[in-house]
Write an enzyme that holds these catalytic residues in place. Sequence first.
Site, PDB file in Angstrom:
ATOM      1  N   ASP A  13      76.747 -19.477 -43.354  1.00  0.00           N
ATOM      2  CA  ASP A  13      75.684 -19.719 -42.377  1.00  0.00           C
ATOM      3  C   ASP A  13      75.949 -21.044 -41.674  1.00  0.00           C
ATOM      4  O   ASP A  13      75.846 -22.117 -42.283  1.00  0.00           O
ATOM      5  CB  ASP A  13      74.329 -19.754 -43.087  1.00  0.00           C
ATOM      6  CG  ASP A  13      73.152 -19.711 -42.118  1.00  0.00           C
ATOM      7  OD1 ASP A  13      73.338 -20.047 -40.936  1.00  0.00           O
ATOM      8  OD2 ASP A  13      72.047 -19.352 -42.570  1.00  0.00           O
ATOM      9  N   SER A  18      64.780 -17.875 -42.186  1.00  0.00           N
ATOM     10  CA  SER A  18      64.999 -19.014 -41.302  1.00  0.00           C
ATOM     11  C   SER A  18      63.739 -19.870 -41.179  1.00  0.00           C
ATOM     12  O   SER A  18      63.242 -20.389 -42.178  1.00  0.00           O
ATOM     13  CB  SER A  18      65.528 -18.523 -39.957  1.00  0.00           C
ATOM     14  OG  SER A  18      66.245 -19.544 -39.316  1.00  0.00           O
ATOM     15  N   HIS A  21      74.181 -16.119 -40.712  1.00  0.00           N
ATOM     16  CA  HIS A  21      72.708 -16.204 -40.691  1.00  0.00           C
ATOM     17  C   HIS A  21      72.134 -14.781 -40.603  1.00  0.00           C
ATOM     18  O   HIS A  21      71.663 -14.350 -39.552  1.00  0.00           O
ATOM     19  CB  HIS A  21      72.292 -17.053 -39.489  1.00  0.00           C
ATOM     20  CG  HIS A  21      70.908 -17.601 -39.559  1.00  0.00           C
ATOM     21  ND1 HIS A  21      70.510 -18.503 -40.511  1.00  0.00           N
ATOM     22  CD2 HIS A  21      69.810 -17.381 -38.782  1.00  0.00           C
ATOM     23  CE1 HIS A  21      69.245 -18.835 -40.307  1.00  0.00           C
ATOM     24  NE2 HIS A  21      68.793 -18.143 -39.264  1.00  0.00           N
TER      25      HIS A  21
END
Length: 651
Positions: free
Chosen positions: A306, A200, A337
């Site tokens: 995601d 991320s 995610h």
Amino acid sequence: MPKRTRFTIWRSLATAAIAALLAAFLTPTAAQSAPQESQPVYSYAKAIREAVWVDTGLDGDGDGDGRTDRVAVDIVRPSEPARQGRKVPVIMDASPYYSCCGRGNESQLKTYDASGNVVQMPLFYDNYFVPRGYAFVGVDLAGTNRSDGCVDVGGRSDIQSAKAVVDWLNGRAKAYTTRTGTVRSQASWTNGKTGMIGKSWDGTIANGVAATGVKGLKTIVPISSISSWYDYYFAQGAPLYDSGPDWLSDAVESPDAQAKCAAVQKKLVDGAPRTGDWTPLWTERDYVKDASKVKASVFLVHGMQDLNVRTKNFGQWWDALAKNGVERKIWLSQTGHVDPFDYRRADFVDTLHRWFDHELLGYDNGIDRQPMADVERHPDQWATSATWPPSGTATTTLHPARGTRAGVGTLGLGTGAGTETFTDNPQESETDWAAAIDKSTADKAGFVTGPLTKDLRLSGSSKVTITATPTTSTAHLSAVLVDVGPDTIRDYADSAEGITTLTNRTCWGESTAGDSACFLATQAKTKAVDYTVFSRGWADLGHYASATKGVPLTPGKAYTITLDLAATDHVVPAGHRLALIVAGTDKDLIDPPSTTPALTLNLPRTAAQLPLVGGPSAFAKATAGSKSVTSDAEPLDGVRAPRSAQRIPGN
């Protein structure tokens, strides 16, 4: 014996010995003895743990003190190579989350001893790789944890926080033993070869640092990462979140930074208007434009479902890297995610180990000759592709056409005629539309093939060009691709986004009393469904003419805009149907416009450009003899509706 004679004899013997040695190295037996895999031969318990503060060269907090910012760098490295005079490569994770939010499925934070040296370094990287001859470096981004400066959310300060560390590891930047002191620290223990990794925001920093072309950065492993921050917050002018980067910086900044960084916060607010217009702030945070500078190899990992860091981010980054000839590898899962350590643990650790051995230690272990792509077809079932997208993939234009009922049309190679009209309903989402794909509903227009006679694979990024006439001065559009047919998939809409965390642990590396190498195991969380939404795109119709600036619409006037749909790799199997749905606000995935328009689609001027393996001929074969299906059955069952949008690209 004369000296010349002795020298001649010695030289002859030496030449013969060297020749024999070279011959030995060139034999197959000797070649096979070359290192293939780093082994855990060093003590993790005796590893050197230290902290330095690297000078970024920036005064990011603007406090006018005349002192440039320093970022905290926590280091865990094997002690034995240093004593033996040998240098080691570095694996680095630069993160804003080490003190505020934690890393990994268990939200681990850094912990420290009384001397300020790291005790627990989150995740398994140090436990596993330090015994194998790597140093691990955890960098606190500017404005977080023990670092100076302000968080600027992917901007110059964020990227320079990590780039300066790569420079220091290669002797080009200064570091100090304390945050404010003058005693210098040299990275004499490393050969400067660095690999960056992270999920991320962490992986986003790896993308951004690679896009500077910094020397010494040999590879990056971005997991579920952003390539352009505009595309984290907006989709062609349509807001994806109800706040901007100022909210995000406030969430991760240290108390010290929050006291000093009001000016930076204001710049984030002013530079990111909720209109969705492109501004210089977004240009600074667009790494795709600098893909030509990337010298590091890239092992990219992303969940195809995601809905936090949406998959346009990996698709455009991958395409730009390919265009510039960057060495690369890709994993695509069915998850949301989620880190691959939590859905394919053993294979990920093994692959990452081999990747770093190849890229940072130079071992010829063959990983560069293996298939480029691993794609999860069903939960825990993976397929490979020699290249990605696969050879033979070609853009194929499909056209919507009216059916026998309003809003329930067909999808094929031939151009359709007529119009379809729907009304934006901000209370409905893609799951509502797909569940009623065979029904006339006021809030969507659906177009479906008949049941396929052969499998049809889409691989890459799609586009949908829409010509629509709104009844009001603002309008948002959504386009989604749906696989209509029964399947069992990862439940990506669940709170854990496709995994279940168990109570037992598996261990990866060595542990100490303060840093365990054992992590909670996981398994796939699945759901039986009647359909799967597998690609999406959104836009503000007012940005039809320019990504830079939107304009009010004239009611009753037709506008044409092309929506970028998220990159994916999906097989619609024989017996299933492929659907395109066009609608307005996708609830909880984009924000609604200020009005509630009805929109009329001009079907001859609306089309989808899909990356089909085998191109138009594959579509023609898969739909040959297929007939449209009409049904008044109960609504189809899928995953739950998307949750309210997340605003932190993290866990």
